[in-house]
Design a protein around this motif. Structure first.
Motif, PDB file in Angstrom:
ATOM      1  N   SER A  97       0.824  -1.204   0.000  1.00 47.11           N
ATOM      2  CA  SER A  97       0.000   0.000   0.000  1.00 47.11           C
ATOM      3  C   SER A  97       0.860   1.257   0.000  1.00 47.11           C
ATOM      4  O   SER A  97       1.784   1.389   0.803  1.00 47.11           O
ATOM      5  CB  SER A  97      -0.925   0.009   1.221  1.00 47.11           C
ATOM      6  N   ASP A  98       0.517   2.170  -0.876  1.00 44.39           N
ATOM      7  CA  ASP A  98       1.240   3.428  -1.016  1.00 44.39           C
ATOM      8  C   ASP A  98       1.093   4.285   0.242  1.00 44.39           C
ATOM      9  O   ASP A  98       0.005   4.441   0.786  1.00 44.39           O
ATOM     10  CB  ASP A  98       0.670   4.177  -2.219  1.00 44.39           C
ATOM     11  N   GLY A  99       2.221   4.826   0.692  1.00 43.61           N
ATOM     12  CA  GLY A  99       2.207   5.758   1.819  1.00 43.61           C
ATOM     13  C   GLY A  99       2.413   5.134   3.173  1.00 43.61           C
ATOM     14  O   GLY A  99       2.678   5.850   4.145  1.00 43.61           O
ATOM     15  N   VAL A 100       2.295   3.814   3.262  1.00 40.24           N
ATOM     16  CA  VAL A 100       2.381   3.165   4.578  1.00 40.24           C
ATOM     17  C   VAL A 100       3.338   1.971   4.554  1.00 40.24           C
ATOM     18  O   VAL A 100       3.167   1.005   5.292  1.00 40.24           O
ATOM     19  CB  VAL A 100       0.990   2.729   5.095  1.00 40.24           C
ATOM     20  N   LEU A 101       4.363   2.025   3.716  1.00 42.24           N
ATOM     21  CA  LEU A 101       5.368   0.964   3.723  1.00 42.24           C
ATOM     22  C   LEU A 101       6.046   0.899   5.086  1.00 42.24           C
ATOM     23  O   LEU A 101       6.345   1.934   5.687  1.00 42.24           O
ATOM     24  CB  LEU A 101       6.434   1.211   2.658  1.00 42.24           C
ATOM     25  N   VAL A 102       6.292  -0.311   5.546  1.00 44.98           N
ATOM     26  CA  VAL A 102       6.951  -0.527   6.823  1.00 44.98           C
ATOM     27  C   VAL A 102       8.149  -1.447   6.596  1.00 44.98           C
ATOM     28  O   VAL A 102       8.044  -2.449   5.876  1.00 44.98           O
ATOM     29  CB  VAL A 102       5.990  -1.171   7.849  1.00 44.98           C
ATOM     30  N   ALA A 103       9.271  -1.112   7.199  1.00 46.38           N
ATOM     31  CA  ALA A 103      10.471  -1.947   7.077  1.00 46.38           C
ATOM     32  C   ALA A 103      10.321  -3.156   7.982  1.00 46.38           C
ATOM     33  O   ALA A 103      10.894  -3.222   9.070  1.00 46.38           O
ATOM     34  CB  ALA A 103      11.713  -1.137   7.436  1.00 46.38           C
ATOM     35  N   ASP A 104       9.540  -4.128   7.530  1.00 51.47           N
ATOM     36  CA  ASP A 104       9.267  -5.305   8.351  1.00 51.47           C
ATOM     37  C   ASP A 104       9.611  -6.580   7.590  1.00 51.47           C
ATOM     38  O   ASP A 104      10.086  -6.539   6.448  1.00 51.47           O
ATOM     39  CB  ASP A 104       7.805  -5.313   8.810  1.00 51.47           C
ATOM     40  N   LEU A 105       9.363  -7.723   8.210  1.00 49.20           N
ATOM     41  CA  LEU A 105       9.732  -8.994   7.590  1.00 49.20           C
ATOM     42  C   LEU A 105       8.924  -9.282   6.335  1.00 49.20           C
ATOM     43  O   LEU A 105       9.421  -9.937   5.414  1.00 49.20           O
ATOM     44  CB  LEU A 105       9.569 -10.132   8.597  1.00 49.20           C
ATOM     45  N   GLN A 106       7.674  -8.812   6.270  1.00 50.86           N
ATOM     46  CA  GLN A 106       6.881  -9.068   5.074  1.00 50.86           C
ATOM     47  C   GLN A 106       7.461  -8.368   3.860  1.00 50.86           C
ATOM     48  O   GLN A 106       7.553  -8.944   2.768  1.00 50.86           O
ATOM     49  CB  GLN A 106       5.430  -8.623   5.300  1.00 50.86           C
ATOM     50  N   LEU A 107       7.865  -7.117   4.039  1.00 51.06           N
ATOM     51  CA  LEU A 107       8.469  -6.398   2.923  1.00 51.06           C
ATOM     52  C   LEU A 107       9.803  -7.035   2.531  1.00 51.06           C
ATOM     53  O   LEU A 107      10.081  -7.224   1.337  1.00 51.06           O
ATOM     54  CB  LEU A 107       8.663  -4.927   3.281  1.00 51.06           C
TER      55      LEU A 107
END
Length: 242
Positions: free
Chosen positions: A89-99
């Motif tokens: 989702s645009d605007g709410v990227l999170v540096a997490d394991l899923q990404l």
């Protein structure tokens, strides 16, 4: 005193250029892509989002498909035929394991020698400049996750549920550098005209940003990203081993 920039390495054949949104690559790095593809290099694009939250007054349901199509046309201008979107989702990227997992999977699919990612620092301005211009949260999250995912992609014990075969063939990771002088540079004199045409393909997006003609906006932005004090043209990167 800072040392002079070094030339960008040429001992690679396939690159994956990674960005958070449609248009990110076109604000400078596309000029380098144009030079690379003209020299016979193979370049693919990977976008974490479709940029669906990026046009004021246009709903995400309308903006997402429009911006995806603009990016595909823009990529084709600089010789890139393969563009993949990860559907975050645009605007709410999170540096997490899923990404990280999704990026590692993409690296295993594309199997690049070179990985290029956009600037992910806290600001667009040097750290000593205050007030500074903050970088997008999406850019910061993506770049950090991508740097980690390069190692993940080559480790068979990390994300073992991925269907793709581990890939440890990345030789270099290049992060687009916005400071001066950058550590490594690509001479993009031959790619500027193509880069401007590539950015022009983001017509609907640029029309929402300014009343200035789209072609004028594109030339101005590419000039800002590539023009040097002595009149040369270059795109800078900071390199890491893969």
């Amino acid at each position: 005193m800072a040392s002079a920039p070094a030339p960008f390495p040429d001992d690679w054949q396939r690159a994956l250029v990674v960005a958070a949104h449609p248009d990110d690559i076109e604000y400078g790095p596309a000029a380098a892509v144009a030079v690379w593809t003209a020299a016979g290099k193979e370049v693919h694009y990977l976008l974490a989002t479709r940029g669906e939250a990026g046009i004021a007054g246009l709903s995400p349901a309308e903006a997402g498909p429009l911006r995806e199509e603009e990016e595909r046309r823009s990529a084709a201008v600089v010789g890139v035929s393969e563009v993949e979107f990860l559907d975050h989702s645009d605007g709410v990227l999170v540096a997490d394991l899923q990404l990280r997992r999704d990026l590692a999977g993409a690296l295993r699919r594309h199997r690049p020698d070179l990985v290029v990612v956009m600037h992910g620092g806290d600001t667009w301005t040097p750290p000593e400049v205050t007030p500074g211009a903050l970088n997008s949260a999406d850019h910061r999250a993506l770049t950090r996750s991508l740097l980690d995912a390069v190692a993940d992609a080559g480790n068979e014990w990390i994300f073992p549920d991925l269907a793709e075969t581990p890939w440890s063939g990345v030789q270099y990771v290049a992060v687009h550098a916005v400071g001066y002088p950058p550590p490594h540079v690509v001479d993009v004199s031959a790619g500027v005209k193509t880069a401007v045409a590539s950015l022009v393909e983001h017509r609907r997006y640029l029309e929402a940003l300014s009343d200035d003609p789209v072609e004028e906006q594109a030339r101005r932005q590419v000039d800002m990203a590539t023009l040097t004090e002595d009149g040369g043209r270059q795109v800078g990167f900071r390199l890491y081993w893969g």
